[in-house]
Motif scaffolding. Sequence first.
Motif, short mmCIF file in Angstrom:
data_model
loop_
_atom_site.label_atom_id
_atom_site.label_comp_id
_atom_site.label_asym_id
_atom_site.label_seq_id
_atom_site.Cartn_x
_atom_site.Cartn_y
_atom_site.Cartn_z
N HIS A 226 0.83 -1.20 0.00
CA HIS A 226 0.00 0.00 0.00
C HIS A 226 0.88 1.26 0.00
CE1 HIS A 226 -3.44 2.55 0.79
NE2 HIS A 226 -2.80 3.07 1.85
N GLN A 227 1.91 1.25 0.83
CA GLN A 227 2.80 2.41 0.90
C GLN A 227 3.52 2.63 -0.43
OE1 GLN A 227 5.55 2.19 4.15
NE2 GLN A 227 6.32 4.27 3.84
N ILE A 228 4.00 1.55 -1.05
CA ILE A 228 4.68 1.66 -2.35
C ILE A 228 3.71 2.19 -3.40
CG2 ILE A 228 5.70 0.29 -4.24
CD1 ILE A 228 6.91 -1.52 -2.00
N THR A 229 2.47 1.67 -3.38
CA THR A 229 1.46 2.10 -4.34
C THR A 229 1.14 3.58 -4.15
OG1 THR A 229 0.51 -0.13 -4.35
CG2 THR A 229 -0.87 1.63 -5.21
N GLN A 230 1.04 4.02 -2.91
CA GLN A 230 0.77 5.44 -2.65
C GLN A 230 1.92 6.31 -3.18
OE1 GLN A 230 -0.08 5.73 1.60
NE2 GLN A 230 -2.18 6.34 1.09
N GLU A 231 3.15 5.86 -2.97
CA GLU A 231 4.30 6.63 -3.46
C GLU A 231 4.30 6.68 -4.99
OE1 GLU A 231 7.84 5.05 -1.62
OE2 GLU A 231 7.11 5.53 0.39
N GLU A 232 3.98 5.55 -5.63
CA GLU A 232 3.92 5.52 -7.10
C GLU A 232 2.80 6.44 -7.60
OE1 GLU A 232 3.46 1.37 -8.06
OE2 GLU A 232 5.61 0.97 -7.88
N ALA B 18 3.92 9.99 -7.37
CA ALA B 18 4.86 10.29 -8.45
C ALA B 18 4.10 10.45 -9.77
CB ALA B 18 5.90 9.18 -8.55
N ALA B 19 3.11 9.58 -10.04
CA ALA B 19 2.33 9.67 -11.28
C ALA B 19 1.53 10.97 -11.30
CB ALA B 19 1.40 8.46 -11.40
N ASN B 20 0.94 11.35 -10.18
CA ASN B 20 0.20 12.61 -10.08
C ASN B 20 1.13 13.80 -10.34
OD1 ASN B 20 -2.37 11.66 -9.64
ND2 ASN B 20 -2.21 11.72 -7.40
N HIS B 21 2.31 13.72 -9.77
CA HIS B 21 3.30 14.79 -9.96
C HIS B 21 3.67 14.92 -11.44
CE1 HIS B 21 6.48 17.56 -8.99
NE2 HIS B 21 7.39 16.77 -9.58
N LEU B 22 3.87 13.77 -12.12
CA LEU B 22 4.19 13.79 -13.55
C LEU B 22 3.02 14.37 -14.36
CD1 LEU B 22 6.05 10.41 -14.19
CD2 LEU B 22 7.00 12.71 -14.41
N LEU B 23 1.79 13.98 -13.99
CA LEU B 23 0.62 14.48 -14.70
C LEU B 23 0.49 15.99 -14.53
CD1 LEU B 23 -2.15 11.78 -14.06
CD2 LEU B 23 -1.15 12.43 -16.26
#
Length: 126
Positions: free
Chosen positions: A101-107, A110-115
Amino acid sequence: AQEELKAANYLLEKENGELAGELDGTKMHLDDTKKDLSGVQVKHATLQSEHASLQQGRSRLEQQLSTVENRMEEMTIDHKVEISKTTCELQNEMNNLRSTHQITQEELKAANHLLEKENGELAGDL
């Protein structure tokens, strides 16, 4: 003297008859008592037999109870071990899920930041 002898003889025969009757009565009472005693002895033997049978049954039930108690104790120990093992497995799985869950939240961050960055670039291009 012969009259006296006859009278004494008569009295002796009468007393002898009374004593014989008394003796017969005593013999009958003794026979009744023997029958009663025999009945009591039979009853006693029957009760002793029943008591021995009950003692054997009690002993058998005590052995069965001991076996059941031992089995319950074994089952309780087995269940405690099983519960402990399952609890440990569930805790490990929960820890893995937390980590995932923590890894998924971090990913996702990161995806939101890229978007957001791409949106910003696209907005700038327009």
